[in-house]
Design a protein around this motif. Structure first.
Motif, PDB file in Angstrom:
ATOM      1  N   MET A   1     -12.201   3.016 -78.070  1.00  0.00           N
ATOM      2  CA  MET A   1     -12.893   2.689 -76.546  1.00  0.00           C
ATOM      3  C   MET A   1     -12.315   3.818 -75.588  1.00  0.00           C
ATOM      4  O   MET A   1     -11.253   3.858 -75.717  1.00  0.00           O
ATOM      5  N   HIS A   2     -13.251   4.233 -74.935  1.00  0.00           N
ATOM      6  CA  HIS A   2     -12.922   5.226 -73.837  1.00  0.00           C
ATOM      7  C   HIS A   2     -13.581   4.864 -72.677  1.00  0.00           C
ATOM      8  O   HIS A   2     -14.856   4.468 -72.642  1.00  0.00           O
ATOM      9  N   TYR A   3     -12.987   4.525 -71.502  1.00  0.00           N
ATOM     10  CA  TYR A   3     -13.490   4.336 -70.248  1.00  0.00           C
ATOM     11  C   TYR A   3     -13.417   5.254 -69.222  1.00  0.00           C
ATOM     12  O   TYR A   3     -12.419   6.275 -69.059  1.00  0.00           O
ATOM     13  N   LYS A   4     -14.468   5.602 -68.364  1.00  0.00           N
ATOM     14  CA  LYS A   4     -14.419   6.328 -67.081  1.00  0.00           C
ATOM     15  C   LYS A   4     -14.682   5.266 -66.067  1.00  0.00           C
ATOM     16  O   LYS A   4     -15.652   4.389 -65.991  1.00  0.00           O
ATOM     17  N   ILE A   5     -13.555   5.236 -65.021  1.00  0.00           N
ATOM     18  CA  ILE A   5     -13.624   4.329 -64.177  1.00  0.00           C
ATOM     19  C   ILE A   5     -13.552   5.146 -62.549  1.00  0.00           C
ATOM     20  O   ILE A   5     -12.704   5.752 -62.548  1.00  0.00           O
ATOM     21  N   TYR A   6     -14.369   4.648 -61.937  1.00  0.00           N
ATOM     22  CA  TYR A   6     -14.893   5.558 -60.453  1.00  0.00           C
ATOM     23  C   TYR A   6     -15.535   4.631 -59.566  1.00  0.00           C
ATOM     24  O   TYR A   6     -15.745   3.416 -59.988  1.00  0.00           O
ATOM     25  N   SER A   7     -15.855   5.159 -58.448  1.00  0.00           N
ATOM     26  CA  SER A   7     -16.711   4.502 -57.475  1.00  0.00           C
ATOM     27  C   SER A   7     -17.427   5.487 -56.735  1.00  0.00           C
ATOM     28  O   SER A   7     -16.852   6.789 -56.101  1.00  0.00           O
ATOM     29  N   ASN A   8     -18.891   5.096 -56.820  1.00  0.00           N
ATOM     30  CA  ASN A   8     -19.606   6.142 -56.305  1.00  0.00           C
ATOM     31  C   ASN A   8     -19.723   6.097 -55.059  1.00  0.00           C
ATOM     32  O   ASN A   8     -20.283   6.874 -54.071  1.00  0.00           O
ATOM     33  N   ASP A   9     -19.375   4.674 -54.284  1.00  0.00           N
ATOM     34  CA  ASP A   9     -19.409   4.451 -52.716  1.00  0.00           C
ATOM     35  C   ASP A   9     -18.363   3.479 -52.617  1.00  0.00           C
ATOM     36  O   ASP A   9     -18.410   2.287 -52.650  1.00  0.00           O
ATOM     37  N   ARG A  10     -17.154   4.188 -52.168  1.00  0.00           N
ATOM     38  CA  ARG A  10     -16.008   3.235 -52.127  1.00  0.00           C
ATOM     39  C   ARG A  10     -16.016   2.276 -51.034  1.00  0.00           C
ATOM     40  O   ARG A  10     -15.822   1.146 -51.222  1.00  0.00           O
ATOM     41  N   PRO A  11     -16.787   2.388 -49.883  1.00  0.00           N
ATOM     42  CA  PRO A  11     -16.853   1.440 -48.920  1.00  0.00           C
ATOM     43  C   PRO A  11     -17.671   0.403 -49.122  1.00  0.00           C
ATOM     44  O   PRO A  11     -17.650  -0.693 -48.577  1.00  0.00           O
ATOM     45  N   SER A  12     -18.496   0.522 -50.431  1.00  0.00           N
ATOM     46  CA  SER A  12     -19.197  -0.559 -50.601  1.00  0.00           C
ATOM     47  C   SER A  12     -18.449  -1.775 -51.569  1.00  0.00           C
ATOM     48  O   SER A  12     -18.930  -2.698 -51.809  1.00  0.00           O
ATOM     49  N   HIS A  13     -17.389  -1.213 -51.745  1.00  0.00           N
ATOM     50  CA  HIS A  13     -16.457  -2.111 -52.830  1.00  0.00           C
ATOM     51  C   HIS A  13     -16.756  -2.307 -54.289  1.00  0.00           C
ATOM     52  O   HIS A  13     -16.285  -2.991 -54.955  1.00  0.00           O
ATOM     53  N   PHE A  14     -17.561  -1.262 -54.503  1.00  0.00           N
ATOM     54  CA  PHE A  14     -18.223  -1.569 -55.993  1.00  0.00           C
ATOM     55  C   PHE A  14     -17.447  -0.348 -56.889  1.00  0.00           C
ATOM     56  O   PHE A  14     -17.283   0.803 -56.537  1.00  0.00           O
ATOM     57  N   ILE A  15     -16.852  -0.791 -58.004  1.00  0.00           N
ATOM     58  CA  ILE A  15     -16.356   0.114 -58.855  1.00  0.00           C
ATOM     59  C   ILE A  15     -17.232   0.250 -60.119  1.00  0.00           C
ATOM     60  O   ILE A  15     -17.954  -0.714 -60.533  1.00  0.00           O
ATOM     61  N   ASN A  16     -17.444   1.541 -60.455  1.00  0.00           N
ATOM     62  CA  ASN A  16     -18.277   1.982 -61.633  1.00  0.00           C
ATOM     63  C   ASN A  16     -17.551   2.181 -62.875  1.00  0.00           C
ATOM     64  O   ASN A  16     -16.394   2.545 -62.988  1.00  0.00           O
ATOM     65  N   VAL A  17     -18.103   1.434 -64.008  1.00  0.00           N
ATOM     66  CA  VAL A  17     -17.506   1.695 -65.146  1.00  0.00           C
ATOM     67  C   VAL A  17     -18.252   2.138 -66.444  1.00  0.00           C
ATOM     68  O   VAL A  17     -19.433   1.526 -66.619  1.00  0.00           O
ATOM     69  N   GLU A  18     -17.829   3.066 -67.161  1.00  0.00           N
ATOM     70  CA  GLU A  18     -18.583   3.257 -68.255  1.00  0.00           C
ATOM     71  C   GLU A  18     -17.701   3.230 -69.403  1.00  0.00           C
ATOM     72  O   GLU A  18     -16.497   3.716 -69.301  1.00  0.00           O
ATOM     73  N   CYS A  19     -17.995   2.508 -70.504  1.00  0.00           N
ATOM     74  CA  CYS A  19     -17.458   2.320 -71.452  1.00  0.00           C
ATOM     75  C   CYS A  19     -18.275   2.724 -72.969  1.00  0.00           C
ATOM     76  O   CYS A  19     -19.022   2.274 -73.297  1.00  0.00           O
ATOM     77  N   PHE A  20     -17.261   3.701 -73.271  1.00  0.00           N
ATOM     78  CA  PHE A  20     -17.982   4.594 -74.774  1.00  0.00           C
ATOM     79  C   PHE A  20     -16.971   3.804 -75.820  1.00  0.00           C
ATOM     80  O   PHE A  20     -15.982   3.647 -76.150  1.00  0.00           O
ATOM     81  N   ILE A  21     -18.108   3.496 -76.947  1.00  0.00           N
ATOM     82  CA  ILE A  21     -17.715   2.822 -78.019  1.00  0.00           C
ATOM     83  C   ILE A  21     -18.083   3.678 -79.223  1.00  0.00           C
ATOM     84  O   ILE A  21     -19.425   3.879 -79.449  1.00  0.00           O
ATOM     85  N   THR A  22     -17.372   4.190 -79.994  1.00  0.00           N
ATOM     86  CA  THR A  22     -17.678   5.017 -81.240  1.00  0.00           C
ATOM     87  C   THR A  22     -17.297   4.379 -82.550  1.00  0.00           C
ATOM     88  O   THR A  22     -16.776   3.085 -82.674  1.00  0.00           O
ATOM     89  N   ASP A  23     -17.764   5.096 -83.705  1.00  0.00           N
ATOM     90  CA  ASP A  23     -17.754   4.623 -84.986  1.00  0.00           C
ATOM     91  C   ASP A  23     -18.216   3.254 -85.204  1.00  0.00           C
ATOM     92  O   ASP A  23     -17.535   2.524 -86.020  1.00  0.00           O
TER      93      ASP A  23
END
Length: 473
Positions: free
Chosen positions: A1-23
C-alpha cells in the motif's frame, strides 16, 4: 500500500488521502479504517471525520464502494489489479492521539486516517509527503528524499508500523537530541515554548538511563519525544513503538510546574516502550483494528507504568523526596477520594475500558487502572522487597516480563504475570491477586501496612481529605 497525504486547503482543517493498493487478483477487496487506536482502549469511530470517499481503477474509472460496517468498505474491482481510494479527513482536534491541520502545522496520527486493504495489513507500505521549503518533519526515522523538490517518502514495515508512527510537519519545530550508547533520542517541540535544551537533555538523559538500566537494553534504534505546548490547560500523552506524542499546556503556566508535567509525562510514556509496545497482553497480539480488543491486564500496562514513571524520576534524582511524595499523594488521593468503594476490581475495570474507561462513571462503579493499578504495583513492589530482605523487587518482575514476553514479542496472560511475580517473590501470591487485582475491597489499610516500611502513612482527616505523611520509627 502506498499513501499520499496532503492538504489542498489547510485552513479548512481537511487532510487529503490517496491510498494506492496494488497486486489485486480478486473481484472484491475490503478496505478498513481503524475503529480505535493503540494506547486508548475505546472505540473512537474515526470514520465520522471522513467527508468524501471514492475509489477508482488505474484508468480513473470510478468503482463501486459501499459500506458494510461504519468504517469498512466493500469495493468491486472490475478486474483491476490496482485501485486508489481518495478521501478527505476532517482534522480539527489537538490532542496526543488526534490529527490536526491548519496553515501552520500538519499533524498526522496515521491510525486516525489511513485505511488498509484486508489481507495486506502485514505488507510494507510507504507514505509520500510534500514539504514546503522551510518545513521540518518530526517523529519519523525512515525517510527517503525523492528527487522532486520537497518530496519525502516515509517507509514502514507494515500497516501496524505505520499506524503507530505519528508525525508533525511545521516550520516552527524546535529540535535537539541526546544519545545513550548507540540510541539517539530526539526532542521535538511545537508551540509557544522556547526549550532550554541543555537542561532538558540532562534531565531526560537521567531518567532514560534509569529505565534502560532496569531492562538492560532499549527496544528501538531511535526514539522521538514529540511535544506540543498549547495556550490552554492540557495534559495528555500517547505511547508509540518508537515515539511518544505529548500535549501540554497552558504555555502561560509557571515554567517549573509545566516542566514537572513534561518530565512526568515523558517518563511514563518512555516506560511504555517496553511495557505495552513490546510486553503486550496476548489479547492484543496482533491488534485488531476492526473492533474492541478486550483484555484483563491493563493494571499491568498502565498501573505498573504509572508507578514506574514517577519512581524513575525519583531514582534519577529529578524528583527530590518532597516532590516524589507529592506525586504519590496525588495518586493516592485520586483513587481513595473517587473509587475506594467501587464495585469493580482492577480486572473488571481493565475489561470495561472499552465501555466507559475514559469518562466519568456512575457512582462507585469502576476504578482507574492507572491510579489503583499504581497502588497495587507499589504494594507488590514493597512486598517483594520485604520477603526477599531487599534483594529483589518489582524490577525483577519487569526484567523477566521483558525477557520472556517482550523481547521475543509474544503475548502474556494474567496467569503468566502472576507466575513471574511468584517466581520473584519465591512464594505463592494468591492473596495479593485475590485482594488487589481480582477483589474490590478497599486497599487503604493494606497500603498503609506496606508504607510503614518507608516510614509513610496515608491519613484521612475528619473532612475525608487524603494526605500522605511521614512517620517516626
Amino acid at each position: 500500500m502506498h499513501y499520499k497525504i496532503y492538504s489542498n486547503d489547510r485552513p479548512s482543517h481537511f487532510i487529503n488521502v490517496e491510498c494506492f493498493i496494488t497486486d489485486l487478483s480478486t473481484d472484491t477487496v475490503e478496505l478498513q479504517l481503524p475503529a480505535w487506536r493503540p494506547g486508548r482502549y475505546e472505540l473512537q469511530h474515526f470514520a465520522k471525520n471522513i467527508q468524501q470517499f471514492e475509489v477508482f481503477d488505474e484508468d480513473g474509472q470510478k468503482l463501486s464502494a459501499r459500506k458494510t460496517t461504519k468504517d469498512r468498505w466493500l469495493v468491486h474491482t472490475n478486474g483491476a489489479s490496482t485501485i486508489v481510494a481518495r478521501y478527505n479527513y476532517y482534522a480539527n482536534v489537538i490532542n496526543a492521539g488526534s490529527s490536526y491541520v491548519d496553515e501552520h502545522t500538519f499533524y498526522v496520527n496515521p491510525v486516525n486516517l489511513c485505511i488498509y486493504a484486508e489481507g495486506k495489513i502485514d505488507e510494507a507500505c510507504t507514505v509520500e509527503l510534500q514539504l514546503k521549503a522551510n518545513e521540518k518533519i518530526a517523529g519519523i526515522t525512515f525517510i527517503n528524499k525523492l528527487p522532486e523538490k520537497g518530496l519525502h517518502q516515509l517507509q514502514f514495515d507494515d500497516f501496524y508500523h505505520l499506524a503507530d508512527s505519528p508525525f508533525i510537519v511545521s516550520a516552527t519545530l524546535k529540535h535537539d537530541f541526546y544519545q545513550i550508547g548507540k540510541v539517539k533520542f530526539h526532542l521535538w517541540f511545537e508551540g509557544n515554548f522556547q526549550p532550554d535544551f541543555k537542561r532538558i537533555k540532562a534531565d531526560f538523559k537521567k531518567f532514560t538511563k534509569e529505565q534502560i538500566n532496569l531492562f538492560g537494553e532499549f527496544p528501538e534504534k531511535e526514539y522521538h519525544f514529540l511535544t506540543w505546548i498549547l495556550p490552554i490547560p492540557y495534559y495528555h500523552g500517547v505511547e508509540h513503538r518508537s515515539s511518544t506524542m505529548q500535549v501540554l499546556g497552558p504555555d502561560s503556566q509557571n515554567f517549573e510546574e509545566l516542566y514537572i508535567d513534561l518530565l512526568g509525562l515523558a517518563s511514563h510514556e518512555l516506560f511504555h516502550t517496553w511495557n505495552i509496545c513490546k510486553i503486550r497482553p496476548t489479547e492484543l497480539l496482533p491488534y485488531d483494528y476492526t473492533k474492541e480488543n478486550y483484555f484483563p491486564t491493563c493494571f499491568v500496562a498502565e498501573g505498573v507504568t504509572t508507578y514506574y514513571g514517577d519512581l524513575m524520576l525519583s531514582r534519577s534524582k529529578f524528583f527530590d523526596e518532597t516532590q516524589y511524595l507529592k506525586e504519590l499523594e496525588a495518586c493516592f488521593k485520586r483513587h481513595f477520594d473517587n473509587a475506594d468503594r467501587a464495585s469493580q476490581s482492577l480486572v473488571e475495570s481493565s475489561w470495561d475500558l472499552w465501555l466507559d474507561g475514559y469518562t466519568p462513571s456512575i457512582p462507585d462503579r469502576k476504578v482507574s487502572v492507572y491510579h489503583k493499578g499504581a497502588i497495587a504495583a507499589q504494594i507488590l513492589d514493597l512486598h517483594i522487597q520485604k520477603v526477599s530482605i531487599h534483594t529483589r523487587s518489582l524490577d525483577d518482575v519487569m526484567k523477566l516480563m521483558w525477557q520472556q514476553f517482550g523481547k521475543p514479542f509474544k503475548g502474556y496472560t494474567t496467569e503468566d504475570y502472576q507466575a513471574i511475580c511468584e517466581e520473584v517473590a519465591n512464594e505463592k501470591l494468591d492473596w495479593y491477586f485475590d485482594v488487589c487485582i481480582n477483589g474490590n475491597s478497599s486497599l487503604f489499610d493494606l497500603l498503609n501496612r506496606y508504607l510503614q516500611l518507608l516510614n509513610l502513612e496515608v491519613i484521612r482527616n475528619e473532612e475525608g481529605i487524603i494526605s500522605l505523611v511521614k512517620t517516626t520509627n
